[in-house]
Design a protein around this motif. Structure first.
Motif, PDB file in Angstrom:
ATOM      1  N   GLU A  58       0.829  -1.201   0.000  1.00 25.01           N
ATOM      2  CA  GLU A  58       0.000   0.000   0.000  1.00 25.01           C
ATOM      3  C   GLU A  58       0.866   1.254   0.000  1.00 25.01           C
ATOM      4  OE1 GLU A  58      -3.155   2.752   0.386  1.00 25.01           O
ATOM      5  OE2 GLU A  58      -3.109   0.662  -0.315  1.00 25.01           O
ATOM      6  N   VAL A  59       1.919   1.277   0.827  1.00 29.25           N
ATOM      7  CA  VAL A  59       2.828   2.438   0.856  1.00 29.25           C
ATOM      8  C   VAL A  59       3.509   2.602  -0.495  1.00 29.25           C
ATOM      9  CG1 VAL A  59       4.863   3.430   1.947  1.00 29.25           C
ATOM     10  CG2 VAL A  59       3.187   2.209   3.333  1.00 29.25           C
ATOM     11  N   LEU A  60       3.943   1.485  -1.086  1.00 24.93           N
ATOM     12  CA  LEU A  60       4.617   1.536  -2.382  1.00 24.93           C
ATOM     13  C   LEU A  60       3.702   2.122  -3.447  1.00 24.93           C
ATOM     14  CD1 LEU A  60       6.717  -1.359  -3.924  1.00 24.93           C
ATOM     15  CD2 LEU A  60       5.165  -0.005  -5.304  1.00 24.93           C
ATOM     16  N   THR A  61       2.453   1.705  -3.453  1.00 19.44           N
ATOM     17  CA  THR A  61       1.530   2.091  -4.521  1.00 19.44           C
ATOM     18  C   THR A  61       0.906   3.459  -4.290  1.00 19.44           C
ATOM     19  OG1 THR A  61       1.011  -0.254  -4.869  1.00 19.44           O
ATOM     20  CG2 THR A  61      -0.491   1.374  -5.834  1.00 19.44           C
ATOM     21  N   ASN A  62       0.445   3.719  -3.064  1.00 26.16           N
ATOM     22  CA  ASN A  62      -0.350   4.917  -2.805  1.00 26.16           C
ATOM     23  C   ASN A  62       0.296   5.898  -1.825  1.00 26.16           C
ATOM     24  OD1 ASN A  62      -2.515   3.908  -4.446  1.00 26.16           O
ATOM     25  ND2 ASN A  62      -3.081   2.564  -2.749  1.00 26.16           N
ATOM     26  N   GLY A  63       1.425   5.539  -1.239  1.00 28.94           N
ATOM     27  CA  GLY A  63       2.066   6.411  -0.274  1.00 28.94           C
ATOM     28  C   GLY A  63       1.346   6.388   1.067  1.00 28.94           C
ATOM     29  N   TYR A  64       1.682   7.360   1.913  1.00 32.48           N
ATOM     30  CA  TYR A  64       1.085   7.445   3.239  1.00 32.48           C
ATOM     31  C   TYR A  64      -0.144   8.361   3.208  1.00 32.48           C
ATOM     32  CZ  TYR A  64       5.424   5.357   4.960  1.00 32.48           C
ATOM     33  OH  TYR A  64       6.476   4.506   5.186  1.00 32.48           O
ATOM     34  N   PRO A  65      -1.145   8.057   4.008  1.00 32.36           N
ATOM     35  CA  PRO A  65      -2.346   8.918   4.023  1.00 32.36           C
ATOM     36  C   PRO A  65      -2.046  10.291   4.613  1.00 32.36           C
ATOM     37  CG  PRO A  65      -2.453   7.295   5.784  1.00 32.36           C
ATOM     38  CD  PRO A  65      -1.265   6.927   4.946  1.00 32.36           C
ATOM     39  N   GLU A  66      -2.629  11.329   4.025  1.00 36.06           N
ATOM     40  CA  GLU A  66      -2.438  12.679   4.533  1.00 36.06           C
ATOM     41  C   GLU A  66      -3.216  12.907   5.826  1.00 36.06           C
ATOM     42  OE1 GLU A  66      -3.364  15.515   1.544  1.00 36.06           O
ATOM     43  OE2 GLU A  66      -1.845  14.794   0.122  1.00 36.06           O
ATOM     44  N   VAL A  67      -4.314  12.203   5.992  1.00 37.72           N
ATOM     45  CA  VAL A  67      -5.139  12.319   7.190  1.00 37.72           C
ATOM     46  C   VAL A  67      -5.274  10.935   7.818  1.00 37.72           C
ATOM     47  CG1 VAL A  67      -7.391  12.957   8.119  1.00 37.72           C
ATOM     48  CG2 VAL A  67      -6.433  14.231   6.180  1.00 37.72           C
ATOM     49  N   LEU A  68      -4.980  10.835   9.115  1.00 32.70           N
ATOM     50  CA  LEU A  68      -5.075   9.552   9.795  1.00 32.70           C
ATOM     51  C   LEU A  68      -6.525   9.104   9.869  1.00 32.70           C
ATOM     52  CD1 LEU A  68      -2.578  10.033  12.773  1.00 32.70           C
ATOM     53  CD2 LEU A  68      -2.202   8.803  10.634  1.00 32.70           C
ATOM     54  N   PRO A  69      -6.803   7.845   9.490  1.00 33.60           N
ATOM     55  CA  PRO A  69      -8.185   7.352   9.585  1.00 33.60           C
ATOM     56  C   PRO A  69      -8.577   7.115  11.038  1.00 33.60           C
ATOM     57  CG  PRO A  69      -6.710   5.590   8.913  1.00 33.60           C
ATOM     58  CD  PRO A  69      -5.889   6.834   8.928  1.00 33.60           C
ATOM     59  N   THR A  70      -9.793   7.501  11.403  1.00 33.74           N
ATOM     60  CA  THR A  70     -10.288   7.340  12.767  1.00 33.74           C
ATOM     61  C   THR A  70     -11.683   6.727  12.742  1.00 33.74           C
ATOM     62  OG1 THR A  70     -11.170   9.607  12.761  1.00 33.74           O
ATOM     63  CG2 THR A  70      -8.946   9.287  13.640  1.00 33.74           C
ATOM     64  N   ASP A  71     -12.062   6.124  13.865  1.00 34.20           N
ATOM     65  CA  ASP A  71     -13.425   5.604  13.985  1.00 34.20           C
ATOM     66  C   ASP A  71     -14.345   6.689  14.531  1.00 34.20           C
ATOM     67  OD1 ASP A  71     -12.822   5.817  16.662  1.00 34.20           O
ATOM     68  OD2 ASP A  71     -12.619   3.663  17.005  1.00 34.20           O
ATOM     69  N   GLY A  72     -15.574   6.310  14.832  1.00 33.95           N
ATOM     70  CA  GLY A  72     -16.544   7.285  15.307  1.00 33.95           C
ATOM     71  C   GLY A  72     -16.164   7.929  16.615  1.00 33.95           C
ATOM     72  N   GLU A  78      -5.976   1.348  11.945  1.00 34.83           N
ATOM     73  CA  GLU A  78      -4.797   0.816  11.251  1.00 34.83           C
ATOM     74  C   GLU A  78      -4.550   1.605   9.972  1.00 34.83           C
ATOM     75  OE1 GLU A  78      -5.503  -3.269  10.496  1.00 34.83           O
ATOM     76  OE2 GLU A  78      -5.121  -3.911  12.550  1.00 34.83           O
ATOM     77  N   ASN A  79      -3.266   1.930   9.743  1.00 34.39           N
ATOM     78  CA  ASN A  79      -2.930   2.688   8.538  1.00 34.39           C
ATOM     79  C   ASN A  79      -1.458   2.502   8.206  1.00 34.39           C
ATOM     80  OD1 ASN A  79      -1.328   5.316   9.523  1.00 34.39           O
ATOM     81  ND2 ASN A  79      -2.950   4.857  11.023  1.00 34.39           N
ATOM     82  N   ALA A  80      -1.052   3.015   7.057  1.00 35.63           N
ATOM     83  CA  ALA A  80       0.296   2.780   6.533  1.00 35.63           C
ATOM     84  C   ALA A  80       1.392   3.477   7.322  1.00 35.63           C
ATOM     85  CB  ALA A  80       0.363   3.223   5.074  1.00 35.63           C
ATOM     86  N   TRP A  81       1.037   4.445   8.188  1.00 34.87           N
ATOM     87  CA  TRP A  81       2.065   5.161   8.940  1.00 34.87           C
ATOM     88  C   TRP A  81       2.779   4.265   9.941  1.00 34.87           C
ATOM     89  CZ3 TRP A  81       4.404   9.373   7.630  1.00 34.87           C
ATOM     90  CH2 TRP A  81       3.750  10.329   6.849  1.00 34.87           C
TER      91      TRP A  81
END
Length: 228
Positions: A58-72, A78-81
């Motif tokens: 995922e990091v190779l293809t799309n890089g790191y997310p600009e905004v950390l994913p969060t639940d409600g 879980e994320n690429a960071w």
């Protein structure tokens, strides 16, 4: 085979160990049931490209997310960071140069780095042992129960290569050469940080030794202190 160059012996034994672990992977895949990644009884490549391998891809293809994913509730999900950048960056370079699929490029890097780590580890053992014990030590590393991780698209083999190289350079007192290797290690796995701290303390200790040796002893002529 005992007359072959040392690197051929080490390389041959390491490749043999990885062939055995590949057979173990394939045997385990025959008992793999349905899961979130692939159907039951997957092939070898699908079986080794799960868990962390998917995140590195995922990091190779799309890089790191600009905004950390969060639940409600605002908890970070879980994320690429959570995965260090050096391994997927190398995978992107290899994929771009060779045209390989990202999963194959990461697997190739892992296998080549694992082989390189075995060669460097042999050289580490040779600092204190003759050829045969050093060869056995490398075999034990190559066949350790967790050693199959060195051939899957994880950063462990890359980190082991960097760790062994940095340790060899430090042990042989080539400290400046070790610096860029330690920096790369810090970009591959968390082990780089404590190693960097150790190297820094060792540098201070060597500096104190040099300073102490250059100071004149009480009653000693300053012109002859530290060897003149």
């Amino acid at each position: 085979a005992a007359r072959w160059p040392w690197w051929v012996q080490v390389g041959g034994l390491y490749v043999a160990a990885r062939f055995v672990s590949a057979c173990i992977f394939m045997a385990a895949a025959l008992h793999q049931g349905v899961n979130p990644w692939f159907p039951a009884k997957p092939d070898y490549w699908s079986f080794v490209n799960i868990w962390d391998a998917r995140w590195y891809g995922e990091v190779l293809t799309n890089g790191y997310p600009e905004v950390l994913p969060t639940d409600g509730a605002g908890n970070v999900q879980e994320n690429a960071w959570a995965f260090y950048a050096l391994f997927p960056v190398l995978g992107r370079v290899v994929a771009g140069v060779t045209g390989l699929h990202p999963a194959f490029s990461l697997t190739l890097i892992a296998m080549v780095c694992g082989l390189g780590a075995a060669l460097v580890i042999y050289q580490l053992f040779r600092l204190k042992a003759s050829h045969v014990p050093a060869l056995w030590g490398t075999v034990f590393v190559a066949t350790f129960p967790v050693s199959p991780v060195l051939q899957v698209p994880y950063a462990e083999s890359l980190n082991l290569l960097l760790l062994a190289t940095a340790l060899l350079l430090v042990v042989t007192r080539r400290y400046l050469w070790a610096l860029p290797v330690v920096v790369l290690m810090c970009l591959s796995r968390p082990t780089g940080v404590p190693f960097a701290a150790m190297a820094g303390l060792l540098f201070l200790y060597r500096g104190w030794q040099y300073y102490s040796a250059s100071r004149p002893a009480p009653g000693e002529d300053p012109d002859t202190a530290g060897g003149g």
